[in-house]
Design an enzyme around this catalytic site. Sequence first.
Site, mmCIF file in Angstrom:
data_model
loop_
_atom_site.group_PDB
_atom_site.id
_atom_site.type_symbol
_atom_site.label_atom_id
_atom_site.label_comp_id
_atom_site.label_asym_id
_atom_site.label_seq_id
_atom_site.Cartn_x
_atom_site.Cartn_y
_atom_site.Cartn_z
ATOM 1 N N ASP A 147 0.840 -1.194 0.000
ATOM 2 C CA ASP A 147 0.000 0.000 0.000
ATOM 3 C C ASP A 147 0.880 1.250 0.000
ATOM 4 O O ASP A 147 1.979 1.222 -0.549
ATOM 5 C CB ASP A 147 -0.945 -0.023 1.212
ATOM 6 C CG ASP A 147 -2.296 0.601 0.907
ATOM 7 O OD1 ASP A 147 -2.333 1.827 0.725
ATOM 8 O OD2 ASP A 147 -3.298 -0.125 0.845
ATOM 9 N N HIS A 194 -3.609 6.000 3.292
ATOM 10 C CA HIS A 194 -4.367 4.801 2.956
ATOM 11 C C HIS A 194 -3.782 3.551 3.612
ATOM 12 O O HIS A 194 -4.502 2.749 4.213
ATOM 13 C CB HIS A 194 -4.385 4.637 1.435
ATOM 14 C CG HIS A 194 -5.329 3.609 0.930
ATOM 15 N ND1 HIS A 194 -5.031 2.269 0.906
ATOM 16 C CD2 HIS A 194 -6.572 3.713 0.393
ATOM 17 C CE1 HIS A 194 -6.041 1.593 0.392
ATOM 18 N NE2 HIS A 194 -6.995 2.447 0.060
ATOM 19 N N SER A 414 -11.271 -1.213 -0.156
ATOM 20 C CA SER A 414 -9.993 -1.167 0.556
ATOM 21 C C SER A 414 -10.158 -1.449 2.038
ATOM 22 O O SER A 414 -9.220 -1.910 2.695
ATOM 23 C CB SER A 414 -9.342 0.215 0.388
ATOM 24 O OG SER A 414 -8.891 0.412 -0.918
#
Length: 472
Positions: A147, A194, A414
């Site tokens: 990520d 994220h 996600s």
Amino acid sequence: MMKKLKKEILVIISMLFVLFCIPNYIYAESSENEYSILLRDENKTEDFQQLIKKHNLQVTYSVPEIGFFKVKAKSDEIPNLEKNKKELYVGMPLHSEISNGMQRVYATPSTSNSLWDYQWDVKQVTENGKSFNLSKGSHNVVVGIIDSGIDLKHPDLQPNILPGSKNLVPAGGYKGKENNETGDINDITDKMGHGTHVAGLVAANGRIKGVAPNVGIRSYRVFGKSSGQSIWVTKAIVEAAKDGTDVISMSLSGFKSTGSIIHKDPETGKTVKVENELVDILAYERAIKYARNKGSIVVSSSGNEGLDVNDTKKVEEYLLSLPDSKNVTFLGKSIQVPASLPGVVTVSSTGPDKKLSTFSNFGYNFIDITAPGGDFKLLKEYGPEAWNQQGLYMKENILSTSNNQGYFYTAGTSSAAPKVSAALALIIDKYGKRAPEQTVNHLMTYGIDFSNSNEKIYFGNGHLNVYKALSR
């Protein structure tokens, strides 16, 4: 506690931003003079090096374990490489953008302690925390998170971040325009937020709880502040597998065409560029197979376009609707990668009502399992002002860790995939390391709440239930 938390929320939002999930696909111009090369025989890297020297080409990125390379070359040099089709797959030119698109509502730290009451999603899959009595995981098992990096200082994550995290973003970053990217393998700083959010859903153990609050985690960074390239992700998969990672969790995706992509001049109608993304697809397949052979389970989110990925016409309509897709023709079928590839556990998203999230991709024989990733149904029903002021986002979005040692709400597939990754890690920790397919089969057999057969298109085998998975 609701009033207290609401006071600490700072909402940064715009009408257009919240009404639609950011897509997991970004179509952009290819990097000039860059080509992707995949050796038909990954063991013949020495022969390839000789070929590179012969034609005076520059290798700018490599994954030698699977025979995958990025090469900088002049367009008139590529025909020389294409003469070696018995040895090489050549992508011309490289088009490898991937995204982990996410919209967010920020929450700053407060003096309150547990935020468990706001984690409806983790409560749902753990049967209100009952699974923690069966197993919380341990550092004997590692989840590798591919990520945007991780916040090493976050108090909820620090105890579970193990040595060995890696940065796979090269110097210059995306398209060479990220000057703060040095290529330092140890720079796993999360510039986007994220990756830290995903990590919290796996293994947070503080004010919030992840599904596996004692499991070990490592970060494999493939994003800076924008998009990434497929070759960086394949590199991360290989590195994580080499490091002995038990579960590889990817909350990222992109559409790739199995055939050529033709760009035409809008005035003359003449072809100005031909792209071939099949090389990237084959490289993904090879990296995933490499990981499985090393004993790693690969998990991926299904993507946030709200599409039946098996509906070729709808997928193409979506791709052609993107701003940079004017005067483009797709000659092959476009598929979601890595989610649609063999050997991947693919996760769709549901809201608090256990129905498919408005943004989640789906499809028969595409989705393996579903988990809570949030939704925007209340936003559409009540509008942005009420959704914000009345705290409705708390009821349908997902709370997790942020890269400023705080927390924020978001929604997307996600946020669903890491819960499945954590569940698989708990199964390994409790029942022992087995072949990847055996652990996955355990989850699909015992760790789900069944859906009816008509809903397999949305939920695959069913809804994640961690308590059930650990009760057998």
